[in-house]
Design an enzyme around this catalytic site. Structure first.
Site, PDB file in Angstrom:
ATOM      1  CB  SER A  90     -28.559  14.611 -14.307  1.00 40.23           C
ATOM      2  OG  SER A  90     -29.334  15.747 -14.564  1.00 40.23           O
ATOM      3  CG  HIS A 142     -27.994  20.329 -13.055  1.00 41.54           C
ATOM      4  ND1 HIS A 142     -28.747  21.005 -13.984  1.00 41.54           N
ATOM      5  CD2 HIS A 142     -27.570  19.203 -13.678  1.00 41.54           C
ATOM      6  CE1 HIS A 142     -28.798  20.310 -15.116  1.00 41.54           C
ATOM      7  NE2 HIS A 142     -28.081  19.209 -14.952  1.00 41.54           N
TER       8      HIS A 142
END
Lengths: 480, 480
Positions: free
Chosen positions: B292, B411
Site C-alpha cells: 500500500s 486497513h
C-alpha cells in the site's frame, strides 16, 4: 437468561436451507444457535428481546429535556445567516435523539443483516414474532414486530431487488420454490410447472442478492387475445393462440414465499416492473389485467345474511310484545331488492320452509357440496343477486378505509381498477366456498395507476367500471 | 423557489450514464430535471432542501411534552404482567417521535430510492452536497449530508451487494469503469487492463442491483510466492510463477467509483469476502497482504520538520535575548536521534550551509525532481531515518484517535496489521512525493481480523510487527 438469550441470537449461524452460491456464502455454516431452539424457547427469547432490549428511556428523557431547553431557531432568514453554533447544537441533539429512540435490538438486526444469510434469518425471526404474537399479544412484541417490519421494508427496497424472468432453464432448486409457494393455483406436476413457464406464459420473480435462488414474490402471466373470464381459459395445456397475436397480459397468480414478509407490499413494484418489461418486449400487448379470486366474499355474505336473519327474527318477536322501536334495528338493513325478494320466494321458496328471501338464500348457500351450484334454476335466480352483492362487497365494504377483501385491497392500492365480475369463473371447491364461483378482473391502465393508487390511499375511493357502480348505486331495496 | 425546487428534484428523471439492463431500467428516461441544472442552481437547491425541508420542530416539541407527561413503565416484572394500554401508549408515542424526528427530505430520499436509477442519483446528490459544503459549510447542509449518508449506509448494506469477479469476459461498459476509476496504479492501455484480469491476478467488485454494470468499489489482487516489497514485483507483464505455486494473495489496489459514497466503508466487507472466496478456491494461499501507498507521510514529515526548524530558530533568537523559557518550547520536540543528527551533519551537511540535521533533511527532501533520491550516499544516510519516522507516522500519529494516514486507517479499521515498511518500493514521481518511495505491507491474519478491528476501534491501538514497534519505542532522541 436475558444475556444468554441474546448471545444465542448473536451466535445464530444462520443455516441456509438450500445449496448456496459460494460467492454469497463463502463459509460453511454450523447448524446450532437459534435454529436449534424449540418453538417454545424461541417464543420466550423473542418476548425477552422485545421487553428487555428496547429503549434506554432514562437517556431518552434526559435528551428530551436538554432539547426542550434549547432555543428554537427563529423564523428562517436568507441563506447564509444561520447562527452556526446554536444550530449545530440543535442538529446534533436531534441526531442523538434519533439514535436514542432506536431500540437496542436495532443493533442486533443491523449486525445480523450484514452476515451472509442474515436477511433470510431476519425474515424467519419476523415469522416467529408474528406467530408468538398470535399467542401472546403484548405491546412490546407488537413494537418489536413493527420495528423489524420497518427495517425489512428499508432493506427490501425495490432498488435492492432484481426482477428475474423465471424459465425452465432456472435451477431446479429455484423452481421447486415456485411449486412450493404457488398459493393461488397449485402446481400439480413437473409437466404442469413446465407449462407455466412455457410458450404463451411468463413468470417473473423478485430476487434479493442476500437470499439467492429463492424469489421473495413471483407472478404468473398468461398471454391472451382477450381478458379471460374463467380460470379454464387460463389453465390450458396448449397455448390457444400464437404469442404474437396476444393483446392481453393476464396476471393469474401472485404468491409470496416468505411468511416473515407479511404486510410488506413487494407486489406493487413487481407488477409495475413486469408491466413495463412486457410492454417493452411485446408492444402489441395493450391490456394488463388480472383474473383474481375474491377470498372473503362468501364469509362476508353469509355472516351478513345470518345477522340480518337473526335481527329480523328478534324484531318480529319484540314487535309482537311492544310497539317500541326494537334494540336490534340500528343494525338492520335491507340486503335484497323488492324484486329479488319476490324472485327468490316465488322460484326457490317452495322447496324450503323459509319465509323470507334471506333465509332461503342462506339455506341454499350452506347446502352440502354446494348443491345449489348444480341446479340451473337456482343459478339463474341467484346469479344477478350474488353478482350485485359481490360488487357491493368489493366496491363498498371497508375496514379502516380499505377494501375488506385482501386481494381487492392489494390491487386497489397498487393502482388497479375493478373491471368486471365473472359468474361461475371458478367452479372448484375453493372457488365455490370462497366466492360462490365468482372471479374478478382488475385492470391496470398505465395512465391511471398513480392516480388510482393516490385516490384510494387518500380517500378510500375504489376505481371501478361504471356498470359495476350502477349495480351498487340507485337500487331499490325491499322494505322491511 | 422552494416548492419549485423540490418539484425539480421529484421530477428528476435520473439519466443513466451507461447503456442499461432493460430488466432494471425498462423505460426510456428523459434528461431533464436535476441533471439539467447548473452547478450553481444545484447548490442553491441543496441549501434550500437542507434548510427548509428538515423537521417540523413544533410537532416534535408537542410530542416530547406529551411523552414526558407519560408515566414511565416501572421496574420490569415477569413476562405477562405488562399493563397493556399504558405500555401501548408508550410504544406508540415513541414510534411517533421516531417518525417526527425524521426530516422531510427523508420522504424524497425514500421515494427516489424506489425509482429505477434512484440510488445512483442519490449518490450523485451526496457528491453535490459534499462539494457544496466545501463552499458553504452550514449546519443544515452538514445535517443533510449526515442524514443522507446514514440512509445510503442502510441501502448499501453488504446483504444488498453482490461480489462479482471481474474478468475479460465482462462487458466493455463495465471494464471501462475499472479503467476510469482505478485510483492507485493507473491502467495505461487495453493490454494493461487485460493483464490485470489475466493469469496470476484477480479483480473483484461489489455490485448493487440498482446500479448495474458499475462496481461501487473494486479490488485488484496479485497471486505471488511471497509478499511483494516493491510495486515492480506486482506490475509484471508475464506471471512470475504458476498460479498453483502462489501462497500469497496481495491486494495491490482498491478503488471506489462513487464520490457520493465518501466515508461509507464498503471495502471492509469486500476484503473479508474476497479473502474467504480466494481461500476457498485456492487453499494453498495462506497469506493475505497488501502493498500500500502511504499517501500522507511526506506532507506530515515536511510540515513537522519545518515547524521544528522554525521553533528552533525562534528559540535560539529568544534565548540570546533572555534567560526565560521561550514561548514556542511547548511545541518543540526532538525529531532525530543523537546518532541520526551526527550522521546527517557529518555525511550530508558539508554540501549545504545548514547548521542542524533537520534543516539539512528538509533542504534535501525539497530539492527539485527528487534529486536526493538519485545519490547513493544520501539514500544510505536517509534510509534508516525516513523508515523510522515513517513507522512513527503510521503507528503513532493520530487524529481523533484514528491513524492520520487515510490508507492506514482504512486497513486498520478493517482488522489488518502493519507488517513491514519497504524502502524505495515505489520510485515513481507520485511515490517519491507522497512517501519518499516507501510502501507498506498490511497483513490480514484471518484469526486476528475481528480482534484487531475491535481494539483499534475501542482504544486506537495499532497492531504492528514487533520490529516496527521497536523502531518507534526506546529510541534515544538528540538533546536540544
Amino acid at each position: 437468561m436475558n444475556k444468554k438469550g441474546l448471545a444465542i441470537l448473536m451466535r445464530t449461524r444462520m443455516k441456509p436451507n438450500s445449496p448456496v452460491n459460494p460467492t454469497k456464502f463463502p463459509i460453511s455454516l454450523a447448524t446450532t444457535g437459534y435454529y436449534g431452539l424449540s418453538s417454545e424457547d424461541r417464543c420466550k427469547l423473542l418476548m425477552v428481546l422485545g421487553k428487555d432490549y428496547d429503549l434506554n428511556r432514562t437517556h431518552v428523557h434526559d435528551l428530551m429535556k436538554q432539547y426542550l431547553g434549547l432555543q428554537l431557531p427563529g423564523d428562517k432568514g436568507e441563506i447564509g445567516d444561520e447562527d452556526d453554533s446554536s444550530l449545530s447544537t440543535f442538529y446534533r441533539t436531534e441526531k442523538n435523539l434519533r439514535h436514542a429512540l432506536q431500540p437496542t435490538y436495532e443493533v442486533l438486526f443491523d449486525r445480523l443483516n450484514t452476515h451472509p444469510g442474515g436477511l433470510k434469518f431476519l425474515s424467519v425471526l419476523r415469522a416467529d414474532i408474528l406467530s408468538t404474537i398470535r399467542e401472546h399479544n403484548t405491546p412490546s412484541l407488537r413494537a418489536l414486530d413493527s420495528y423489524l417490519k420497518e427495517k425489512l421494508i428499508t432493506w427490501l427496497s425495490p432498488a435492492a431487488l432484481e426482477l428475474h424472468r423465471i424459465t425452465w432453464n432456472d435451477p431446479a432448486s429455484l423452481l421447486e420454490k415456485i411449486v412450493a409457494y404457488e398459493a393461488v393455483h397449485p402446481i400439480s406436476s413437473l409437466l404442469d410447472l413446465k407449462r407455466r413457464l412455457g410458450v404463451g406464459r411468463r413468470c417473473f420473480g423478485y430476487l434479493h442478492p442476500a437470499i439467492p435462488g429463492e424469489p421473495l414474490i413471483f407472478i404468473e402471466v398468461a398471454l391472451l387475445k382477450d381478458v379471460a373470464q374463467t380460470i379454464q381459459e387460463v389453465l390450458w395445456d396448449d397455448p390457444p393462440i400464437l404469442e404474437c397475436d396476444a393483446t392481453c397480459a393476464l396476471f393469474y397468480s401472485i404468491s409470496s414465499s416468505q411468511p416473515g414478509l407479511t404486510g410488506i407490499n413487494l407486489g406493487k413494484f413487481l407488477i409495475k416492473r413486469v408491466i413495463e418489461l412486457v410492454k417493452q418486449d411485446m408492444p402489441q400487448i395493450c391490456t394488463f389485467a388480472t383474473l383474481s379470486p375474491i377470498p372473503g366474499f362468501m364469509r362476508w355474505l353469509i355472516s351478513k345474511l345470518a345477522l340480518q336473519s337473526k335481527l329480523a327474527e328478534a324484531d318480529t318477536l319484540e314487535r309482537s310484545c311492544s310497539s317500541k322501536e326494537t334494540a336490534g334495528s340500528a343494525f338492520r338493513e335491507d340486503v335484497l331488492t323488492t324484486e329479488e325478494e319476490s324472485q327468490v320466494l316465488d322460484k326457490l321458496g317452495v322447496s324450503t320452509s323459509r319465509k323470507n328471501g334471506i333465509e332461503v338464500i342462506l339455506e341454499l348457500l350452506k347446502s352440502p357440496n354446494h348443491e345449489w351450484s348444480k341446479s340451473d334454476e337456482v343459478l339463474s335466480v341467484l346469479k344477478p343477486i350474488l353478482l350485485r352483492l359481490c360488487a357491493r362487497y368489493l366496491l363498498q365494504e371497508k375496514k379502516r378505509g380499505k377494501a375488506l377483501d385482501a386481494v381487492a385491497n392489494f390491487h386497489l392500492q397498487n393502482g388497479a381498477m375493478v373491471e368486471s365480475l365473472n359468474w361461475m369463473a371458478d367452479r372448484s371447491e375453493k372457488g365455490l366456498s370462497q366466492s360462490s364461483g365468482i372471479m374478478v378482473n382488475y385492470i391496470y391502465r398505465l395512465d391511471n395507476i398513480e392516480g388510482n393508487a393516490q385516490s384510494y390511499f387518500s380517500s378510500g375511493r375504489v376505481s371501478a367500471a361504471s356498470n359495476l357502480w350502477r349495480l351498487v348505486e340507485q337500487i331499490q331495496l325491499a322494505p322491511r
